[in-house]
Design an enzyme around this catalytic site. Structure first.
Site, PDB file in Angstrom:
ATOM      1  N   HIS A  75      -7.224  -5.116  10.406  1.00 18.35           N
ATOM      2  CA  HIS A  75      -7.015  -4.888   8.969  1.00 18.35           C
ATOM      3  C   HIS A  75      -5.731  -5.568   8.491  1.00 18.35           C
ATOM      4  O   HIS A  75      -4.813  -5.817   9.279  1.00 18.35           O
ATOM      5  CB  HIS A  75      -7.041  -3.396   8.612  1.00 18.35           C
ATOM      6  CG  HIS A  75      -5.844  -2.594   9.000  1.00 18.35           C
ATOM      7  ND1 HIS A  75      -5.880  -1.227   9.140  1.00 18.35           N
ATOM      8  CD2 HIS A  75      -4.558  -2.939   9.274  1.00 18.35           C
ATOM      9  CE1 HIS A  75      -4.694  -0.783   9.461  1.00 18.35           C
ATOM     10  NE2 HIS A  75      -3.861  -1.794   9.555  1.00 18.35           N
ATOM     11  N   ASN A  94      -7.336  -3.159  14.538  1.00 21.81           N
ATOM     12  CA  ASN A  94      -8.741  -3.433  14.201  1.00 21.81           C
ATOM     13  C   ASN A  94      -8.880  -4.645  13.269  1.00 21.81           C
ATOM     14  O   ASN A  94      -9.949  -4.897  12.732  1.00 21.81           O
ATOM     15  CB  ASN A  94      -9.387  -2.198  13.562  1.00 21.81           C
ATOM     16  CG  ASN A  94      -8.753  -1.815  12.225  1.00 21.81           C
ATOM     17  OD1 ASN A  94      -7.828  -2.472  11.755  1.00 21.81           O
ATOM     18  ND2 ASN A  94      -9.255  -0.765  11.602  1.00 21.81           N
ATOM     19  N   ASP A 131       0.816  -1.213   0.000  1.00 20.38           N
ATOM     20  CA  ASP A 131       0.000   0.000   0.000  1.00 20.38           C
ATOM     21  C   ASP A 131       0.854   1.270   0.000  1.00 20.38           C
ATOM     22  O   ASP A 131       2.059   1.234   0.237  1.00 20.38           O
ATOM     23  CB  ASP A 131      -0.967  -0.012   1.196  1.00 20.38           C
ATOM     24  CG  ASP A 131      -0.319  -0.527   2.482  1.00 20.38           C
ATOM     25  OD1 ASP A 131       0.924  -0.513   2.570  1.00 20.38           O
ATOM     26  OD2 ASP A 131      -1.048  -0.946   3.386  1.00 20.38           O
ATOM     27  N   GLU A 167      -9.706  -2.259   5.540  1.00 22.04           N
ATOM     28  CA  GLU A 167     -10.321  -2.008   6.838  1.00 22.04           C
ATOM     29  C   GLU A 167     -11.549  -2.907   7.023  1.00 22.04           C
ATOM     30  O   GLU A 167     -12.049  -3.489   6.048  1.00 22.04           O
ATOM     31  CB  GLU A 167     -10.741  -0.525   6.910  1.00 22.04           C
ATOM     32  CG  GLU A 167      -9.605   0.466   6.676  1.00 22.04           C
ATOM     33  CD  GLU A 167      -8.694   0.655   7.897  1.00 22.04           C
ATOM     34  OE1 GLU A 167      -8.703  -0.196   8.812  1.00 22.04           O
ATOM     35  OE2 GLU A 167      -7.966   1.661   7.931  1.00 22.04           O
TER      36      GLU A 167
HETATM   37  P1  PGA Z   1       2.355  -1.830  12.543  1.00 24.23           P
HETATM   38  O1  PGA Z   1       1.141  -1.774  11.536  1.00 24.23           O
HETATM   39  O2  PGA Z   1       3.297  -2.860  12.039  1.00 24.23           O
HETATM   40  O3  PGA Z   1       2.960  -0.460  12.516  1.00 24.23           O
HETATM   41  O4  PGA Z   1       1.800  -2.183  13.894  1.00 24.23           O
HETATM   42  C1  PGA Z   1       0.556  -2.964  11.127  1.00 24.23           C
HETATM   43  C2  PGA Z   1      -0.639  -2.677  10.265  1.00 24.23           C
HETATM   44  O5  PGA Z   1      -1.345  -1.682  10.504  1.00 24.23           O
HETATM   45  O6  PGA Z   1      -0.908  -3.472   9.350  1.00 24.23           O
END
Ligand code: PGA
Length: 245
Positions: free
Chosen positions: A137, A135, A67, A142
């Site tokens: 995702h 959450n 992304d 999302e």
């Molecule tokens: P993070 O993010 O590795 O910074 O915890 C993970 C994500 O949001 O997929």
């Protein structure tokens, strides 16, 4: 799903690195699906160290990233392409022509999504690295994102914007939209490696492993993948009732 529970973040990174190194060694022209965020940084550091010390080569490796923020590109230190250069690409011998990520500054966003989908169709990921959002995702898919989704633009949720604010000087600078691979593009990978660290991920990890397979928790779709490994530290595994590996 194979589950490896590790003592801490360092150990999680080492286990993840070993899985990644096996793919790169067995297939020197592999396509690696890569992720940004804090979680895979330790694994990237070990990949760079291994390259420097043991000469493991990435010359023929291709990468596809999950992304990118809408409106940001290499000229911004907060873009995901900059993150990847800072944390991995500039420390290994990858051919920069083999690096692929959505162009956050594309003038025609719909055409950019179509371009990325065509690209993904032409180069299946031998391994796809994922983090998990608090959450549930995966990438920026999302809760509520259809499992059949392909690359698209998302409006980021308040919880994701809050989670990502730590990377920005001013939380108001966090972009509100991003390009993301869809769930279907992720599930197309031959192998999935999902990493989780810290107690703020425990609830999402429980849903990933043993919750109902539901678009309400996008990561739960990975229960349906034939070759998915979760590597998580004890804090992230706190709510699992699984037997340890
Ligand atoms: P993070 O993010 O590795 O910074 O915890 C993970 C994500 O949001 O997929």
């Amino acid at each position: 799903m194979k589950i490896l529970i590790t003592k801490d973040y360092e150990d999680m990174s080492m286990q993840a690195f070993k899985i990644m190194k096996k793919v790169v060694t067995e297939r020197p022209c592999a396509t690696l699906g890569l992720a940004t965020g804090s979680t895979p940084v330790g694994m990237y550091r070990l990949m760079a160290k291994d390259h420097a010390e043991n000469g493991t080569s990435y010359k023929k490796i291709k990468t596809v990233n999950l992304d990118e923020y809408v409106g940001l590109d290499r000229s911004s230190g907060q873009s995901y392409i900059s993150f990847m250069h800072d944390n991995l690409f500039d420390s290994i011998d990858i051919d920069h022509d083999n690096i692929n990520i959505e162009n956050g500054k594309a003038a025609d966003r719909k055409a950019e999504c179509e371009r990325y989908n065509r690209l993904l169709e032409s180069m299946q990921q031998d391994i796809q690295v994922l983090g998990i959002g608090s959450n549930g995702h995966i990438a920026f898919n999302e809760p509520g994102t259809p499992f059949g989704s392909v690359t698209h633009i998302v409006d980021l949720t308040e919880s994701t914007i809050a989670d990502n604010a730590r990377f920005f000087n001013d939380p108001r600078e966090v972009p509100k939209q991003a390009f993301t691979m869809g769930v279907k593009n992720i599930m197309n990978a031959k192998k999935i490696l999902i990493l989780a660290s810290g107690s703020n991920k425990a609830k999402a990890v429980k849903g990933l492993v043993s919750g109902p397979v539901s678009e309400d928790l996008p990561a739960s779709v990975l229960q349906l993948h034939p070759d998915c490994t979760l590597v998580c530290d004890e804090a992230a595994a706190a709510l699992l009732e699984q037997v340890r590996d």
